[in-house]
Scaffold this motif. Structure first.
Motif, PDB file in Angstrom:
ATOM      1  N   LEU A  98      35.970 -57.878  41.583  1.00 53.40           N
ATOM      2  CA  LEU A  98      35.908 -56.622  42.332  1.00 53.40           C
ATOM      3  C   LEU A  98      34.860 -55.663  41.791  1.00 53.40           C
ATOM      4  O   LEU A  98      34.289 -54.878  42.551  1.00 53.40           O
ATOM      5  N   GLN A  99      34.591 -55.720  40.488  1.00 54.81           N
ATOM      6  CA  GLN A  99      33.650 -54.771  39.904  1.00 54.81           C
ATOM      7  C   GLN A  99      32.284 -54.847  40.580  1.00 54.81           C
ATOM      8  O   GLN A  99      31.594 -53.839  40.731  1.00 54.81           O
ATOM      9  N   ASP A 101      31.608 -55.678  43.849  1.00 55.26           N
ATOM     10  CA  ASP A 101      31.685 -54.996  45.142  1.00 55.26           C
ATOM     11  C   ASP A 101      31.848 -53.489  44.954  1.00 55.26           C
ATOM     12  O   ASP A 101      31.246 -52.686  45.670  1.00 55.26           O
ATOM     13  N   LEU A 102      32.664 -53.115  43.963  1.00 54.69           N
ATOM     14  CA  LEU A 102      32.947 -51.703  43.719  1.00 54.69           C
ATOM     15  C   LEU A 102      31.695 -50.955  43.282  1.00 54.69           C
ATOM     16  O   LEU A 102      31.458 -49.817  43.697  1.00 54.69           O
ATOM     17  N   ARG A 106      30.224 -47.760  45.248  1.00 54.72           N
ATOM     18  CA  ARG A 106      30.033 -46.473  44.566  1.00 54.72           C
ATOM     19  C   ARG A 106      28.600 -45.981  44.723  1.00 54.72           C
ATOM     20  O   ARG A 106      28.362 -44.797  44.954  1.00 54.72           O
ATOM     21  N   ASN A 117      36.111 -43.360  44.076  1.00 58.55           N
ATOM     22  CA  ASN A 117      37.005 -43.743  42.988  1.00 58.55           C
ATOM     23  C   ASN A 117      38.393 -44.043  43.551  1.00 58.55           C
ATOM     24  O   ASN A 117      39.263 -43.171  43.578  1.00 58.55           O
ATOM     25  N   THR A 121      43.125 -50.324  41.974  1.00 57.13           N
ATOM     26  CA  THR A 121      42.296 -51.484  42.288  1.00 57.13           C
ATOM     27  C   THR A 121      42.908 -52.733  41.669  1.00 57.13           C
ATOM     28  O   THR A 121      43.571 -52.668  40.623  1.00 57.13           O
ATOM     29  N   CYS A 123      41.930 -56.973  40.957  1.00 61.64           N
ATOM     30  CA  CYS A 123      40.901 -58.017  40.969  1.00 61.64           C
ATOM     31  C   CYS A 123      41.563 -59.389  40.850  1.00 61.64           C
ATOM     32  O   CYS A 123      42.254 -59.672  39.862  1.00 61.64           O
TER      33      CYS A 123
END
Length: 567
Positions: A98-99, A101-102, A106, A117, A121, A123
């Motif tokens: 997920l990091q 895509d996140l 952002r 934010n 979340t 993952c």
């Protein structure tokens, strides 16, 4: 969403993006998909191509099948963001790795002038690492195969998002059976390795303080049973940052803080920048025993243009003065400043000699190799050429002169074409270094000693306003500004009653270092206003607030906020 909700009653939204490259800082989204999961079933799907406003590299088109013609008439991110926000409302944002895509989401939202934010979340990659530690590969394809899920349309956003949603559902079902995880709090704790407060034996007051933390920027501070501040920190998101303190993998220093802490207090700031500034000054004021960094003032260096000389030249100094010379920077190390001066001296034909050599009034070998215009001769044409070269140096330091960078780029391309990759890499490192350092001074478009600017920091929770004035820093509504110096400096400037003799303090220079470092990384959220361009404070405020200055004008009848942080 309540954290004690059962997993079955929790809504999850799985996201997947396709992008023009791997770096969220420099690349853009070209496709996004969202898959909504309720009662552990897929209930809704959404996907859209996105015009990235830049060409799609050929290898990305080969990987995803998405071409420039596909996105030519697609909506831009700001046009689909309302739909994205609607889909994410009151749900847990999920993804596989997920990091990645996140970070792209952002960045896209920051370009719009907002923050992104999500409150919670999840993952699936992190869950898989814990559930299947011996699985050879936990990337989406192999993981789906391991779980008997047929992956469709890989490397397209909707196909990957749907596969991830199916993986999520199976992982949750296994966790319910094997780990007896029943609530969303337990699931989030399992993912991060954060144990429940009961298992960590955390003091009840500290538990309550943690649950009261907002998902907002600010500073936090732990207090012991004697009400002494033992540690101060800052965060872009207070809740997310402090959550890491309760991880079993936390280092011994963090565990010691948690053992000694009885309470956790916080102060919300408008932006991450004012949180950084408040943290740095608070640590110096309160001197908490567990803080090791920021207790002193670090090194600061400037490039100084000695204008009080008939032929100005460059020097490096760690002293700032209002002595008629110009100061550019500031730099964290003397070596950084030296690298820039060395590059300038090799690129522009300006004087490098000291006064003793200059007064001999004869050209040196640098004149012979066209590295100097020999202003020491006192001949008008030589002096004029030196003045013109110095003007180019100023333009370079202000980020306006691209010729020097173009020469470096051409040299890098030449070395690369000759397969001299090590030399090409050296030039690339130099270009990256120069761009980052020059960005600091180019933000102001003038030397620090001359800069009189108001900087607006765009933030969803309220904009921040800073004034940089001849090396001094003033912040609107700042925690330590009890005398309202922000308003005072504006009044003095526009009334012509400025005291020009006051030098910046060490605290000012520390703030300046933090501000410039943050601004170069967040330029798309910054607006700069030069005080000289406005006839008075009201005109400036009207410009800031679209002819409505009410937000900036200080209401002296309003009660000052009462902080439990005892300044």
């Amino acid at each position: 969403m309540q954290k004690n909700n059962s997993i079955d009653k929790t809504t999850f939204t799985v996201v997947d993006v396709e992008t023009t490259g791997l770096s969220a800082r420099y690349e853009r989204i070209i496709e996004i998909a969202l898959v909504r999961v309720e009662n552990l079933k897929i209930v809704e799907k959404f996907s859209s191509l996105i015009n990235p406003q830049r060409p799609i590299p050929s290898f990305i088109s080969m990987l995803t099948g998405i071409t420039n013609s596909d996105v030519k008439n697609a909506p831009m991110f700001h046009q689909v963001f309302p739909k994205i926000s609607e889909q994410l409302e009151d749900s847990v944002l999920c993804g596989h790795n997920l990091q990645f895509d996140l970070s792209f989401l952002r960045n896209e939202v920051q370009i719009l002038g907002n923050d992104f934010n999500p409150s919670h979340t999840l993952c699936t990659l992190k869950l898989a690492r814990k559930l299947f530690p011996n699985l050879k590969s936990r990337s989406l394809g192999p993981l789906a195969y391991h779980l008997n899920i047929k992956a469709k349309n890989s490397h397209r956003a909707l196909g990957d998002a749907e596969t991830t949603a199916k993986v999520l559902i199976k992982l949750i079902k296994q966790l319910k059976d094997k780990e007896n995880i029943q609530t969303i709090e337990e699931l989030l704790s399992y993912q991060t390795g954060v144990k429940t407060f009961q298992s960590l034996n955390i003091k009840p007051e500290l538990q309550n303080d943690f649950y009261n933390l907002p998902n907002a920027p600010g500073i936090y501070y732990f207090l012991n049973s004697r009400n002494e501040i033992i540690y101060i920190g800052k965060a872009k998101s207070l809740r997310e940052r402090v959550k890491s303190y309760f991880s079993p993998g936390a280092d011994s220093r963090v565990r010691k803080i948690i053992r000694q802490a009885k309470r956790l207090h916080h102060i919300i700031t408008n932006s991450e920048l004012t949180a950084l500034l408040a943290e740095a000054e608070s640590i110096k004021v309160k001197n908490p025993k567990h803080n090791k960094m920021l207790k002193g003032y670090g090194n600061k260096y400037f490039i100084k243009v000695l204008k009080n000389n008939s032929a100005p030249f460059l020097d490096i100094t760690n002293k700032f003065d209002l002595d008629g010379c110009d100061y550019f920077g500031l730099y964290h190390s003397k070596r950084d400043a030296q690298k820039i001066v060395e590059f300038i001296n090799k690129t522009f034909a300006i004087r490098e000699c000291d006064d003793k050599e200059f007064l001999k009034s004869r050209p040196c070998f640098l004149y012979d190799i066209q590295r100097c215009t020999a202003p020491c001769l006192g001949i008008d044409i030589n002096v004029s050429k030196h003045k013109a070269e110095l003007e180019e140096v100023y333009r370079f330091l202000n980020g306006e002169n691209q010729n020097a960078m173009n020469r470096l780029l051409n040299k890098m391309k030449y070395f690369s074409s000759q397969q001299m990759y090590e030399k090409a890499a050296e030039i690339k490192h130099l270009i990256d270094f120069l761009l980052e350092e020059i960005h600091k001074s180019s933000l102001l478009s003038e030397p620090i000693n001359s800069a009189k600017v108001l900087i607006e920091i765009l933030s969803p929770s309220g904009n921040d306003y800073l004034i940089l004035f001849e090396g001094k820093v003033f912040i609107k509504g700042y925690l330590y500004d009890n005398k309202n110096k922000f308003e005072e400096i504006l009044d003095d400037f526009y009334s012509g009653t400025i005291n020009n003799d006051a030098l910046p303090s060490q605290e000012d220079l520390e703030k300046l270092k933090i501000v410039l470092q943050w601004l170069i990384k967040n330029r798309n959220r910054v607006k700069v206003y030069y005080l000289k361009d406005y006839s008075g404070k009201q005109e400036l405020f009207a410009k800031l607030n679209n002819n409505d200055a009410s937000d900036l004008i200080v209401d002296n009848t309003r009660t000052d906020p009462i902080y439990d942080f005892n300044i």
